[in-house]
Design a protein around this motif. Sequence first.
Motif, PDB file in Angstrom:
ATOM      1  N   ALA A 240       0.820  -1.207   0.000  1.00  0.00           N
ATOM      2  CA  ALA A 240       0.000   0.000   0.000  1.00  0.00           C
ATOM      3  C   ALA A 240       0.858   1.263   0.000  1.00  0.00           C
TER       4      ALA A 240
ATOM      5  N   GLN B 110       1.849   1.949  -3.357  1.00  0.00           N
ATOM      6  CA  GLN B 110       0.730   2.522  -4.120  1.00  0.00           C
ATOM      7  C   GLN B 110       0.575   4.007  -3.845  1.00  0.00           C
TER       8      GLN B 110
ATOM      9  N   GLY C  84      -8.156  -7.182   3.201  1.00  0.00           N
ATOM     10  CA  GLY C  84      -7.546  -6.531   2.040  1.00  0.00           C
ATOM     11  C   GLY C  84      -7.844  -7.230   0.733  1.00  0.00           C
TER      12      GLY C  84
ATOM     13  N   THR D 216     -10.694  -5.178  -1.367  1.00  0.00           N
ATOM     14  CA  THR D 216     -10.515  -3.759  -1.669  1.00  0.00           C
ATOM     15  C   THR D 216      -9.397  -3.576  -2.683  1.00  0.00           C
ATOM     16  N   GLU D 217      -9.756  -2.970  -3.788  1.00  0.00           N
ATOM     17  CA  GLU D 217      -8.799  -2.725  -4.856  1.00  0.00           C
ATOM     18  C   GLU D 217      -8.004  -1.456  -4.543  1.00  0.00           C
ATOM     19  N   LEU D 218      -6.682  -1.561  -4.492  1.00  0.00           N
ATOM     20  CA  LEU D 218      -5.869  -0.377  -4.186  1.00  0.00           C
ATOM     21  C   LEU D 218      -5.414   0.351  -5.447  1.00  0.00           C
TER      22      LEU D 218
ATOM     23  N   ASN E 110      -6.698   3.783  -6.245  1.00  0.00           N
ATOM     24  CA  ASN E 110      -7.492   4.247  -5.113  1.00  0.00           C
ATOM     25  C   ASN E 110      -6.536   4.673  -3.998  1.00  0.00           C
TER      26      ASN E 110
ATOM     27  N   ALA F 154      -7.828   4.297  -0.261  1.00  0.00           N
ATOM     28  CA  ALA F 154      -7.809   2.934   0.277  1.00  0.00           C
ATOM     29  C   ALA F 154      -6.363   2.497   0.517  1.00  0.00           C
ATOM     30  N   ALA F 155      -5.460   2.927  -0.374  1.00  0.00           N
ATOM     31  CA  ALA F 155      -4.041   2.578  -0.197  1.00  0.00           C
ATOM     32  C   ALA F 155      -3.481   3.227   1.058  1.00  0.00           C
TER      33      ALA F 155
ATOM     34  N   THR G 108      -4.687   1.405   4.037  1.00  0.00           N
ATOM     35  CA  THR G 108      -4.021   0.103   4.171  1.00  0.00           C
ATOM     36  C   THR G 108      -2.569   0.256   4.630  1.00  0.00           C
ATOM     37  N   SER G 109      -1.957   1.380   4.272  1.00  0.00           N
ATOM     38  CA  SER G 109      -0.597   1.648   4.755  1.00  0.00           C
ATOM     39  C   SER G 109      -0.545   1.665   6.279  1.00  0.00           C
TER      40      SER G 109
ATOM     41  N   VAL H  85     -11.800   2.168   5.540  1.00  0.00           N
ATOM     42  CA  VAL H  85     -11.983   1.038   4.620  1.00  0.00           C
ATOM     43  C   VAL H  85     -12.752  -0.058   5.352  1.00  0.00           C
TER      44      VAL H  85
END
Lengths: 437, 262
Positions: A35, A38, A136, A139-141, A144, A147-148, A151-152, A218
């Motif tokens: 993430a 990303q 995870g 969820t498409e990162l 996005n 969302a990334a 997730t980080s 998220v």
Amino acid sequence: MSVGTDSKSLKGMLKGQSQLPISPLERINQLRSNAVNQVNALNLPTKHDEEWRFTDISPLTKISFQSAREASPLKDSDVEHFYLTEAVTRLVFIDGVYAPHLSTQIAEPFKKSGVVVSNLAAASSEDLAAIESHLGSHTELQDNIFAALNTSFLHEGALIIVPQNISVEAPIHLLFIATQKEVSSHPRCLLIAESNSRVTVIEDYVTLREETYITNAVTEFVLADSAHVNHVRIQRDSKEAFHIANCSVSLAQNSNYQSVSIAFGARISRYNLSVLLKGEGAECAADGLALISNRQLADTHACIDHIKPHCTSHQLHKCIIDDAAHAVFNGKIIVRPDAQLTNSTQSNRNLLLTSKARIDTKPQLEIFADDVKCAHGATIGQLDNEEIFYLKSRGLSEVTARDLLTYAFGAEVIERIPVASLKLRLEQVVHKQTQRD
Amino acid sequence: MIDQDSKILLEVRGLCATVNNSEILKGIDLTIKSGEIHAIMGTNGSGKSTLAKVLAGHTDYEITGGTVDFEGKNLFDLAPEERARAGIFLGFQYPIEIPGVANNQFLRLAFNTAQVQQNKDELDPLEFDDLVREKMKLLEMNPDFLDRSVNENFSGGEKKRNEILQMSLLDPKIAILDETDSGLDIDALRIVSNGVNQLANKDNATILVTHYQRMLNYIVPDYVHVMESGRIVKTGGKQLALDLEKHGYDWVTIEKTAAVGA
């Protein structure tokens, strides 16, 4: 040039990320580092991006946000007005940090039968396999950045697992409380509803102070065969705040997802809801209400994707827009070639209370199957004169008639919330906001 | 019931009204006294529903001529809500659905507005509940109507019963029932008519706007007026409705032409 500044600013939000404790779960560490890459690779979307055409998120870059290190020392008495009578089980997060002393455990009989309601960071070893396969995964990162970014910072969060054939009657309250200025929080929820289970989850974003902060959530809901989940989402963040959220729902055969999403708060909010009907006979209702005023912007992007046959989806999204507020609705229904006998309706209805209020709406149908029943539409308008006359002919004043109809416009969605005390409270909010006299 | 000594409630003289510059009412004369039941009949487009809406104050219509006195006051000085509070009730042909507002909430709001107007005490939800349940018995309505949204997903008959329930709560001086019989099966027609009959007394008046005679089998009118092209072209007793049913609306026109010819 501006793009550079924007992306830099979001990278700035990664500050503190490297200080997160390494997770015992390799999955989490992997997700985080992927993430981070990303976030570094993506730019903040601008109005030139189709998905962000009507929502200018750039005001976000003017503030330097930091994540909170620890939960504010709040007591029950500070926040108990947010508690819900029906919801005996509650997970509380303050500025994104889990607050165990305000949270309550699931009742013992449920715990014994394997129901999990806990902080993600404290998941027990038995649940690791479930987390590994789902966290995870929905969820498409790609493309996005929000969302990334969430997730980080993957660390704490709400984890709910309802085992096969278990029905949790009382709703579970996930309460996210903002308390500080210029703080970024990244709430995370994972619900795994195993086959033939049943549960109601309330995702509730509230604030103690009318400050500028960012909530970037998220949520992932996974429903196995014949699972039934009610999802109530209330966004009542500070009217100065930014609220970004991505919710992904995956529906297996004959499962049923009923959701009501309410947006009252935030200066700028964006809710991406993605529902995947992956199994035959799955059903989904995704209703929403945005009630906004002043210079608020509330953006809902929903994508309901019918992959298998015999699935049903219904969506009613309503906006009441006052002053110079601005609502955005983008609702996409996809019916894949396999998804014969799909039954899908989508309706977006908007009430503009002033000449400066604005709505951008785009209902979209993409149908690749031939034997389906789909209807969609959007209406934009003021109150109906025939309705006003009807009420006046019963002796109600013009103002009372208008207030009642405006209230009713919102109440039609609130009414669908299956938690009585919450419904009552929200009705009062709508009532208060729709009174002119 | 016709009583020469009863007082005049509504006096309509030469009433003309237009909608979008098209003249619908072309000089209506009508006198309604307390205790009376009037039926206004006519073909579609004759102007009978327009007359009902004009009397209730619908803003789509422009009054272009004539006068209407209601208990000695100029009706046109009153806004629709003031007319309602003064005792004019319009039963709608197509009652409006209001999703999101519970019927009992709406009924209580309307009832209490009338109470305040008459300097009476407002009823709290419990007191009102007792009252409304009593009234609902008259119309053989299921109590679950109270919790449902106003008219939402009501059948045609349920909507009309809900209109008469409102009438019973507001206790108007003049009830104008616009095509209340349309969309009713015979049971619902009997129940609704029975409700209207129970509410009629020597101090109020009822105007039934209808295309068909069938409701008049249940609610016996003192006067029957036939409208055509925005005018009342014939007035008679209850026998007139039976004649119309037998001969059709053309009969009035032919008879009129014949009279002119003679």
